[in-house]
Design a protein around this motif. Structure first.
Motif, PDB file in Angstrom:
ATOM      1  N   GLU A  63       0.816  -1.221   0.000  1.00 53.43           N
ATOM      2  CA  GLU A  63       0.000   0.000   0.000  1.00 53.43           C
ATOM      3  C   GLU A  63       0.852   1.275   0.000  1.00 53.43           C
ATOM      4  OE1 GLU A  63      -3.517   1.521  -0.803  1.00 53.43           O
ATOM      5  OE2 GLU A  63      -3.283  -0.619  -0.382  1.00 53.43           O
ATOM      6  N   PRO A  64       1.949   1.350   0.756  1.00 52.76           N
ATOM      7  CA  PRO A  64       2.750   2.581   0.725  1.00 52.76           C
ATOM      8  C   PRO A  64       3.378   2.861  -0.646  1.00 52.76           C
ATOM      9  CG  PRO A  64       3.341   1.224   2.616  1.00 52.76           C
ATOM     10  CD  PRO A  64       2.492   0.384   1.723  1.00 52.76           C
ATOM     11  N   LEU A  65       3.456   1.838  -1.504  1.00 53.88           N
ATOM     12  CA  LEU A  65       4.093   1.997  -2.817  1.00 53.88           C
ATOM     13  C   LEU A  65       3.116   2.489  -3.882  1.00 53.88           C
ATOM     14  CD1 LEU A  65       6.204  -1.309  -2.955  1.00 53.88           C
ATOM     15  CD2 LEU A  65       6.825   0.904  -1.961  1.00 53.88           C
ATOM     16  N   LYS A  66       1.819   2.392  -3.625  1.00 55.34           N
ATOM     17  CA  LYS A  66       0.828   2.734  -4.643  1.00 55.34           C
ATOM     18  C   LYS A  66       0.695   4.250  -4.774  1.00 55.34           C
ATOM     19  CE  LYS A  66      -1.948  -1.439  -3.872  1.00 55.34           C
ATOM     20  NZ  LYS A  66      -3.272  -1.961  -3.453  1.00 55.34           N
ATOM     21  N   PRO A  67       0.856   4.793  -5.975  1.00 55.98           N
ATOM     22  CA  PRO A  67       0.717   6.247  -6.154  1.00 55.98           C
ATOM     23  C   PRO A  67      -0.660   6.773  -5.793  1.00 55.98           C
ATOM     24  CG  PRO A  67       1.774   5.242  -8.061  1.00 55.98           C
ATOM     25  CD  PRO A  67       1.261   4.115  -7.216  1.00 55.98           C
ATOM     26  N   GLY A  71      -3.473   7.330   2.262  1.00 57.06           N
ATOM     27  CA  GLY A  71      -2.874   7.435   3.590  1.00 57.06           C
ATOM     28  C   GLY A  71      -1.737   8.448   3.591  1.00 57.06           C
ATOM     29  N   TRP A  72      -1.062   8.535   2.449  1.00 53.04           N
ATOM     30  CA  TRP A  72       0.010   9.520   2.259  1.00 53.04           C
ATOM     31  C   TRP A  72      -0.524  10.934   2.475  1.00 53.04           C
ATOM     32  CZ3 TRP A  72       4.981   8.133   0.030  1.00 53.04           C
ATOM     33  CH2 TRP A  72       5.820   9.219  -0.219  1.00 53.04           C
ATOM     34  N   LEU A  73      -1.719  11.205   2.003  1.00 53.15           N
ATOM     35  CA  LEU A  73      -2.312  12.536   2.153  1.00 53.15           C
ATOM     36  C   LEU A  73      -2.575  12.855   3.620  1.00 53.15           C
ATOM     37  CD1 LEU A  73      -4.930  12.458  -0.761  1.00 53.15           C
ATOM     38  CD2 LEU A  73      -2.538  13.206  -0.840  1.00 53.15           C
ATOM     39  N   ILE A  74      -3.000  11.854   4.387  1.00 51.00           N
ATOM     40  CA  ILE A  74      -3.227  12.061   5.821  1.00 51.00           C
ATOM     41  C   ILE A  74      -1.930  12.466   6.505  1.00 51.00           C
ATOM     42  CG2 ILE A  74      -4.004  10.981   7.961  1.00 51.00           C
ATOM     43  CD1 ILE A  74      -5.588   8.997   6.178  1.00 51.00           C
ATOM     44  N   ALA A  75      -0.846  11.762   6.167  1.00 48.97           N
ATOM     45  CA  ALA A  75       0.449  12.074   6.775  1.00 48.97           C
ATOM     46  C   ALA A  75       0.933  13.461   6.374  1.00 48.97           C
ATOM     47  CB  ALA A  75       1.480  11.010   6.385  1.00 48.97           C
ATOM     48  N   ASP A  76       0.582  13.904   5.168  1.00 47.71           N
ATOM     49  CA  ASP A  76       0.899  15.275   4.757  1.00 47.71           C
ATOM     50  C   ASP A  76       0.200  16.290   5.655  1.00 47.71           C
ATOM     51  OD1 ASP A  76       2.595  14.724   2.648  1.00 47.71           O
ATOM     52  OD2 ASP A  76       1.102  15.023   1.080  1.00 47.71           O
ATOM     53  N   VAL A  77      -1.068  16.032   5.967  1.00 48.97           N
ATOM     54  CA  VAL A  77      -1.912  17.028   6.630  1.00 48.97           C
ATOM     55  C   VAL A  77      -1.818  16.962   8.151  1.00 48.97           C
ATOM     56  CG1 VAL A  77      -4.312  17.779   6.987  1.00 48.97           C
ATOM     57  CG2 VAL A  77      -3.528  17.130   4.694  1.00 48.97           C
ATOM     58  N   VAL A  78      -2.029  15.780   8.720  1.00 48.00           N
ATOM     59  CA  VAL A  78      -2.121  15.628  10.175  1.00 48.00           C
ATOM     60  C   VAL A  78      -0.721  15.386  10.744  1.00 48.00           C
ATOM     61  CG1 VAL A  78      -3.145  14.300  12.060  1.00 48.00           C
ATOM     62  CG2 VAL A  78      -4.459  14.723   9.968  1.00 48.00           C
ATOM     63  N   VAL A  79      -0.257  16.309  11.559  1.00 48.28           N
ATOM     64  CA  VAL A  79       1.118  16.245  12.063  1.00 48.28           C
ATOM     65  C   VAL A  79       1.374  14.943  12.811  1.00 48.28           C
ATOM     66  CG1 VAL A  79       2.759  17.300  13.655  1.00 48.28           C
ATOM     67  CG2 VAL A  79       1.373  18.750  12.142  1.00 48.28           C
ATOM     68  N   ASP A  80       0.452  14.549  13.694  1.00 51.61           N
ATOM     69  CA  ASP A  80       0.635  13.317  14.469  1.00 51.61           C
ATOM     70  C   ASP A  80       0.035  12.130  13.730  1.00 51.61           C
ATOM     71  OD1 ASP A  80       2.114  14.246  16.656  1.00 51.61           O
ATOM     72  OD2 ASP A  80       0.325  15.007  17.646  1.00 51.61           O
ATOM     73  N   THR A  81       0.688  11.763  12.638  1.00 51.70           N
ATOM     74  CA  THR A  81       0.322  10.566  11.884  1.00 51.70           C
ATOM     75  C   THR A  81       1.452   9.557  12.012  1.00 51.70           C
ATOM     76  OG1 THR A  81      -1.039  11.756  10.285  1.00 51.70           O
ATOM     77  CG2 THR A  81      -0.231   9.602   9.623  1.00 51.70           C
ATOM     78  N   PHE A  82       1.089   8.324  12.342  1.00 46.80           N
ATOM     79  CA  PHE A  82       2.047   7.223  12.470  1.00 46.80           C
ATOM     80  C   PHE A  82       1.681   6.170  11.431  1.00 46.80           C
ATOM     81  CE2 PHE A  82       0.999   9.222  16.469  1.00 46.80           C
ATOM     82  CZ  PHE A  82       2.234   9.543  17.014  1.00 46.80           C
ATOM     83  N   ALA A  83       2.671   5.454  10.926  1.00 48.48           N
ATOM     84  CA  ALA A  83       2.411   4.446   9.891  1.00 48.48           C
ATOM     85  C   ALA A  83       3.259   3.213  10.141  1.00 48.48           C
ATOM     86  CB  ALA A  83       2.703   5.018   8.504  1.00 48.48           C
ATOM     87  N   PHE A  84       2.622   2.056  10.028  1.00 48.66           N
ATOM     88  CA  PHE A  84       3.299   0.777  10.240  1.00 48.66           C
ATOM     89  C   PHE A  84       2.832  -0.212   9.177  1.00 48.66           C
ATOM     90  CE2 PHE A  84       2.748   2.874  14.317  1.00 48.66           C
ATOM     91  CZ  PHE A  84       4.032   2.838  14.846  1.00 48.66           C
ATOM     92  N   GLY A  85       3.763  -1.018   8.700  1.00 50.97           N
ATOM     93  CA  GLY A  85       3.404  -2.110   7.817  1.00 50.97           C
ATOM     94  C   GLY A  85       2.771  -3.235   8.616  1.00 50.97           C
ATOM     95  N   TRP A  86       1.745  -3.862   8.030  1.00 55.74           N
ATOM     96  CA  TRP A  86       1.060  -4.944   8.740  1.00 55.74           C
ATOM     97  C   TRP A  86       1.590  -6.295   8.311  1.00 55.74           C
ATOM     98  CZ3 TRP A  86      -1.926  -9.242   7.514  1.00 55.74           C
ATOM     99  CH2 TRP A  86      -2.581  -9.857   8.598  1.00 55.74           C
TER     100      TRP A  86
END
Length: 245
Positions: A63-67, A71-86
């Protein structure tokens, strides 16, 4: 400074044995900041909103590789965004540490019909307590992947089982246009985050996420169809107005 999804993407690429090519997308070289071709880059438009609420993205393998990932947009906007591979067999210790951090009240955002009734809630805790007691900040856990992947993540992540399940009841239909879905009521990850921010009273973040998704959709589709960006169009105007309280 790369955000959480950007760092996760870099780590996933480092583990990949061959280049990743998105299905159905354009093959030209993309900007590393917004995943669009240079002629349609939107990095200069990137907003940032400080919120009391946070977002934790659990992302399916590619999912992180898909253009088209939002979720990428959320991380751009919301400062406290965390991301983990499942992964079904391995869990990042940093994820477990985040879920047990006393400043946060995690909510698994998922349809209530898939959870035990006792876990399901439809609202988040208020931002202030009656007797001045400290109130935990809401942390919205979003399962970022296809519907089949999200259901697997929900059912096969034991560390999520003790957490309340936030079942959204949106009063509008989704607007996401970049991927096909078998159902008309499936919201993309960015739209879900906006609905969560509304529940948390984070209305600037809600408006910004909605407007930013519209701008990204416009740039993406214009690039795909080799058409110019309408910089003075409705989507860009909405984004400029979104941060006005």
């Amino acid at each position: 400074m790369p955000h959480a999804v950007s760092r996760l993407r870099a780590a996933r690429l480092a583990r990949s044995a061959k280049p990743f090519f998105a299905r159905g997308g354009f093959k030209r070289e993309r900007c590393t900041g917004c995943r669009l071709v240079a002629s349609h880059c939107m990095c200069a438009l990137r907003p940032s909103v400080v919120t009391r609420a946070g977002v934790c993205l659990l992302m399916a393998d590619i999912e992180p590789l898909k253009p088209s990932n939002t979720g990428w947009l959320i991380a751009d906007v919301v400062v406290d965004t965390f991301a983990f591979g499942w992964s079904r067999t391995e869990t990042d210790p940093a994820l477990l540490a985040l879920l047990s951090d006393p400043q946060w009240q995690p909510y698994v955002v998922f349809p209530g019909q898939y959870a035990a009734p006792g876990r399901v809630v439809h609202a988040v805790a208020p931002s202030s307590a009656a007797h001045g007691e400290p109130v935990k900040r809401p942390l919205f856990i979003l399962l970022d992947g296809t519907w089949a992947e999200a259901r697997k993540m929900f059912g096969k992540s034991p560390y999520l089982d003790p957490l309340p399940v936030l079942s959204l009841q949106p009063d509008r239909l989704p607007h996401y246009k970049l991927r096909r879905s078998g159902r008309d009521d499936h919201f993309c990850t960015s739209e879900v985050a906006a609905l969560c921010m509304n529940l948390a009273g984070e209305h600037i973040a809600e408006r910004t996420l909605d407007a930013y998704l519209a701008v990204f959709t416009h740039h993406y589709l214009q690039a795909k169809n080799q058409l110019p960006v309408a910089w003075d169009g409705v989507a860009h105007l909405r984004l400029r107005e979104a941060s006005v309280g």
